[in-house]
Structure formats: C-alpha cells, structure tokens
Design a protein around this motif. Structure first.
Motif: not given
Length: 321
Positions: A210-227
């Motif tokens: 369904d292309p009309t549905v907005f999709t959204k997602s979240g990311l946490m930082v401060g876990l050891g990831e790099t830029k």
C-alpha cells in the motif's frame, strides 16, 4: 501477571555482569510527572486495564506526553517473547490474548479525545500470526468508535510469518512504524532475536502492499555505532522508501542491560538530521529525547503536509518543462 508469579522481570539477564549506569548529561534530564492531566491520563489507562509502552519501557517523556493526554498503548500483554539487550519490557511466557482489549483501547481513545493514537506491542512469537490479526482488530475497533482519529502502529517483525503483514496493512493504518533500532554490526548483541535485513524488507514490503501508508522507523544512538554505519543505514532506509526517520539517545534501563557507549551531543543529533534530510526523508526527528511516538500527532500532520508539498512539486514540474 503480578510480581509473585513473575519475580524476575528479565530472567535471561540475571547472570550477566553488571554494566554501571552512567550519570546523564544535563541535556537529557527531565522533570518528574506531577501534573493534573498526567494523573487523569493514568487513571483512564488504569481504569481500562491497559498497558502502555510509556510505562513498560520506562520512557523519559512520559510526564510531558501524558500531560498532553498522549499515551502509546501496548497490546497483547506486557510480556515479550524476545530479550533485546536494550529493552526494559519484561521477557517470559505471555498470557493468552484478551479478546476485549481492542474495545477497551477504542473506549480509552474516545475518553482521551485523541486525534492521533499510537499502538505498539510486545513480540508474540508464540502466536501463529505473530499477533497480526489482533493489530487489525484494534485498528478496526478504533475506526468504528473514532473514525476521524489517525492511527499509527509500531509493530514487531512478525518473524516472517506468512500473510501476517498483509493482514495488518489491509486494516489501513495511517502510519506503519517498525524500528531497526541499531546498525547491522550490533544486532547480535543488541537485538539478537531479530535480523536487520528482515526488518528492512518488512518496511519495503509495506510500501509495495500500500504505497499510501506512511512508513516510519527509529534508530538509537550511543550503542557503539559509527557515523559511517549510520550513513549506510540511512541509505538502506531510503532504498526501502521509508518516509520518516526518528533518532534518539539510548538510555540504559538497568545495570543488566547493554551499556551506553557514549552520550551523543545535541549538535551531533542535528548533524544526523541534516544527513537524513539530504537523503530525501519526508520527516526527520533527531534529538537526545526523541522516541518513536514522541510528538507523534504533530509529526503526523507535518508528515502529511510534506507529502502533499512533494506531490504538488512533482505535478508542477512536468508542466514547466
């Protein structure tokens, strides 16, 4: 389930070594919830015997959100079948589904007068459809009681259960949110029960269904990831046509949870927002206290306006040529 029956909230973490909890910097401290509307919101939640992720995940924004009568309902119980290293939701064997929960949630949405509601859940790997039908029933119940209320859902990955995603999308939520949480390299330690590309594929499939549905997602930082890893994750999101990205600071719930690698500064969060906007997301929310459902109603209106503006620009461009 009371504490006498479930004495250990995180039994799988009991024997892990302690990770000392670091003192929060000034930009992360929040006021304790004490306002009148906060208490009224809590009473409605309690009276309807509902579970909220605000409480179960120890969200730092609960005071601000509940004062505005914004609560994120967590369906299918308060016990999760998985044991993510960052999450404060209890792990164990869940109870049977409550067939009346969709109607109690719809009633609470009406009593709170919500224009926009966020519905999330624990992982229910014990169910044949991962809880997809229950999500659809909640959406339907809210639509019947409050047809003008917009609905945002934050779902698990349904463990690849055949047909589960289709059931949820067919219920027509306005926003479909599924969090990747962290970069692929950290999945084995941070999110061991999930797979990065399974989650990414789920978001892409929503748009295909369904292309009309907005999709959204979240990311946490401060876990050891790099830029560089964050930049690659953003590129993966855009390849999956994700509309809205949220980025917030990971906060360690207890000494048994994953340690905080560092506290990301507000200036770095703004740089992440700039990186995301440059990649074409319709909306970006990036700050230390950003959470998936933080300011969700206001953000939804901005998200809808941003899409209309983009579509209008696309309609005008061919005529100008």
């Amino acid at each position: 389930m009371d504490t006498a029956q479930r004495p250990h909230r995180h039994p799988e973490k009991r024997n892990r070594p302690d990770n000392p909890i670091q003192r929060k910097p000034s930009w992360i401290r929040v006021k304790a919830p004490v306002g009148k509307e906060y208490k009224n919101t809590r009473k409605i939640v309690d009276d309807h015997k509902l579970v909220t992720v605000c409480q179960e995940a120890a969200c730092p924004n609960i005071g601000e959100c509940w004062e505005k009568k914004h609560a994120t309902f967590m369906i299918m119980g308060e016990i999760c079948t998985r044991a993510c290293a960052f999450c404060n939701v209890a792990t164990g064997k869940p109870n049977a589904l409550d067939a009346f929960e969709p109607f109690r949630i719809a009633d609470a949405v009406e009593k709170l007068g919500l224009e926009h509601v966020v519905i999330t859940s624990v992982d229910r790997d014990d169910l044949a459809d991962g809880g997809a039908a229950h999500f659809a029933q909640v959406i339907t119940a809210i639509r019947e009681r409050m047809p003008e209320t917009t609905i945002e859902i934050l779902t698990p990955d349904f463990k690849g259960k055949h047909g589960a995603l289709e059931v949820v999308v067919e219920a027509r939520p306005d926003v479909f949110n599924h969090n990747l949480e962290t970069v692929p390299r950290l999945y084995p330690t941070v999110r061991p029960g999930a797979r990065y590309f399974t989650s990414l594929q789920l978001l892409a499939q929503v748009k295909q269904l369904d292309p009309t549905v907005f999709t959204k997602s979240g990311l946490m930082v401060g876990l050891g990831e790099t830029k560089i890893e964050i930049q690659q994750l953003m590129d993966d999101y855009r390849a999956a046509d994700v509309d809205f990205l949220t980025i917030g600071q990971y906060l360690q719930p207890t000494a048994k949870h994953h340690h905080i690698d560092r506290f990301v500064t507000p200036e770095e969060f703004e740089s992440y927002a700039s990186m995301a906007r440059a990649r074409g997301f319709l909306m970006v929310s990036s700050s230390p206290l950003t959470r998936s459902s933080y300011h969700a109603g206001d953000d939804f209106r901005r998200l809808r306006d941003a899409r209309e503006k983009k579509l209008s620009a696309q309609r005008v461009t061919p005529a100008a040529e």
